[in-house]
Design an enzyme around this catalytic site. Structure first.
Site, short mmCIF file in Angstrom:
data_model
loop_
_atom_site.label_atom_id
_atom_site.label_comp_id
_atom_site.label_asym_id
_atom_site.label_seq_id
_atom_site.Cartn_x
_atom_site.Cartn_y
_atom_site.Cartn_z
N SER A 60 0.80 -1.24 0.00
CA SER A 60 0.00 0.00 0.00
C SER A 60 0.82 1.28 0.00
O SER A 60 0.26 2.35 -0.24
CB SER A 60 -0.91 0.02 1.22
OG SER A 60 -2.02 -0.78 0.98
N LYS A 63 0.56 3.43 -2.91
CA LYS A 63 -0.61 4.29 -3.11
C LYS A 63 -0.25 5.77 -3.03
O LYS A 63 -0.76 6.59 -3.78
CB LYS A 63 -1.69 3.97 -2.06
CG LYS A 63 -2.32 2.60 -2.25
CD LYS A 63 -3.17 2.19 -1.05
CE LYS A 63 -3.89 0.87 -1.34
NZ LYS A 63 -4.41 0.22 -0.16
N TYR A 186 -2.91 -2.29 -10.53
CA TYR A 186 -2.80 -2.01 -9.09
C TYR A 186 -2.04 -3.13 -8.36
O TYR A 186 -1.19 -2.88 -7.51
CB TYR A 186 -4.21 -1.82 -8.50
CG TYR A 186 -4.25 -1.88 -7.00
CD1 TYR A 186 -3.93 -0.78 -6.22
CD2 TYR A 186 -4.61 -3.07 -6.35
CE1 TYR A 186 -3.96 -0.86 -4.83
CE2 TYR A 186 -4.64 -3.15 -4.97
CZ TYR A 186 -4.31 -2.04 -4.21
OH TYR A 186 -4.33 -2.12 -2.84
N TYR A 238 -4.39 3.81 7.95
CA TYR A 238 -5.71 3.21 8.02
C TYR A 238 -6.57 3.90 9.08
O TYR A 238 -6.45 5.11 9.27
CB TYR A 238 -5.62 1.68 8.30
CG TYR A 238 -4.57 0.98 7.49
CD1 TYR A 238 -4.55 1.13 6.10
CD2 TYR A 238 -3.59 0.19 8.07
CE1 TYR A 238 -3.58 0.49 5.35
CE2 TYR A 238 -2.63 -0.45 7.31
CZ TYR A 238 -2.63 -0.29 5.96
OH TYR A 238 -1.68 -0.90 5.22
N VAL A 256 0.95 -3.75 4.05
CA VAL A 256 0.75 -5.03 4.76
C VAL A 256 1.96 -5.94 4.76
O VAL A 256 1.98 -6.91 5.52
CB VAL A 256 -0.46 -5.83 4.22
CG1 VAL A 256 -1.76 -5.20 4.60
CG2 VAL A 256 -0.34 -6.06 2.75
O1 DON Z 1 -4.72 -4.58 -2.07
C1 DON Z 1 -4.21 -5.16 -1.13
O2 DON Z 1 -4.87 -5.75 -0.28
C2 DON Z 1 -2.69 -5.13 -1.00
N1 DON Z 1 -2.09 -5.17 -2.29
C3 DON Z 1 -2.22 -3.90 -0.30
C4 DON Z 1 -2.83 -3.74 1.05
C5 DON Z 1 -2.05 -2.89 1.97
O3 DON Z 1 -0.82 -2.87 1.99
C6 DON Z 1 -2.81 -2.14 2.96
N2 DON Z 1 -3.71 -1.20 2.33
N3 DON Z 1 -3.94 -0.06 2.53
#
Ligand code: DON
Length: 311
Positions: A60, A63, A186, A238, A256
């Protein structure tokens, strides 16, 4: 600085709570003991401790940088109108948040907003979109970032939920590109391989008004760096973003796989990699080490007087 980074590292190393993410099968095999801490200043100097060369998928944290590329391409007003900047108060992969807001993705730090961000990036097709993102994030890092094929394939085989989020936003007319293609790009952006040093350089580029201080190359405009940091401050950790701002007082973004990037505007990027996560999905050691550095260096953007260490 080296002494303080070592002290932050030692302080956070005492914590072994939390769990490695496993909802993406390939992430479950990460070594929970890995821990790297890197601070890169706007002078381009690095101060580091631990496993700063261990690579992991950016997840993430991508992003924030893809959002910066979008803002650079379409401008402040358009990014505000189409993606939004308000915290959802809900989990990063919440479908309810979309429904509660008439299909509006709310902010680029949750999956709905990140998918919209990726979809809105001006590109001729999916291959061009991926190329723009890989090239853009590589410019932030100052080196060519490669895809982790195993993580990409593992997530692509199991991310039905992101597919559903993209479809839902398409049904509201918030995404006009093919939802499956958007999810694929993505998923690739989340699978780019970085280490803690790369992340700190990427953060230092935002701290330095969009100029990569190691390479001396402008990546995005200064107002884009500012806008990206504002969004990170509001929603980067988050539903714990408010607590983070209260305790640390700096914009951050977690992922994550265990990465946590924090930016001290005008000063430095601070990156940690430690795969054990708390219940919300934020790196436990990353948060502890960063909070320590924010305190001892007086980085909290809300303080009016410098912190004077007593020992
Ligand atoms: O889309 C997902 O669930 C993972 N590629 C990334 C999630 C993550 O790191 C936390 N999201 N804000």
């Amino acid at each position: 600085m080296d002494r303080l980074v070592d002290a932050a590292f030692a302080h956070a190393s005492r914590h072994a709570e939390g769990a490695v993410a496993d909802y993406i099968p390939a992430l479950a095999s990460a070594d929970p003991a890995l821990f790297g801490l890197s601070v890169v200043g706007v002078d381009g100097e690095a101060h580091e401790a631990g496993d700063t060369g261990s690579r992991f998928s950016i997840q993430s944290i991508s992003k924030a940088f893809v959002y910066a590329l979008l803002c650079d391409a379409v401008g402040h007003e358009e990014a505000l109108a189409v993606v939004g900047v308000n915290n959802t108060g809900l989990a990063f992969n919440s479908v309810v948040a979309i429904e509660l807001n008439d299909g509006h993705p709310m902010n680029p730090m949750v999956n709905a907003g990140a998918l919209a961000t990726t979809a809105l990036l001006p590109a001729s097709d999916a291959a061009d979109r991926w190329h723009l993102i890989q090239r853009g994030l590589s410019l932030f890092a100052g080196r060519d970032l490669a895809l982790d094929e195993e993580v990409y394939r593992s997530e692509a085989a199991t991310n039905q939920r992101n597919g559903a989020i993209a479809q839902l936003m398409a049904s509201y007319g918030r995404i006009t590109e093919d939802p499956a293609e958007v999810v694929d790009v993505y998923t690739r952006q989340c699978s780019l391989l970085v280490d803690a040093h790369d992340l700190a350089v990427m953060g230092a580029t935002l701290a330095d008004g969009g100029v990569n201080p190691v390479r001396g190359v402008r990546v995005v405009a200064a107002d884009v760096a500012r806008d990206t940091l504002a969004v990170m401050a509001a929603s980067g950790l988050y539903e714990n973003s408010g607590e983070w701002l209260f305790e640390v007082g700096l914009p951050g973004k977690s992922g994550v796989s265990g990465g946590l990037l924090t930016v001290a505007p005008g000063k430095a990027g601070i990156a940690a990699y430690a795969p054990r996560l708390d219940g919300v999905g934020n790196s436990v050691r990353g948060q502890i080490a960063t909070a320590y550095l924010s305190r001892v260096l007086g980085l909290n953007v809300f303080v009016s007087t410098a912190y004077i260490p007593t020992a």
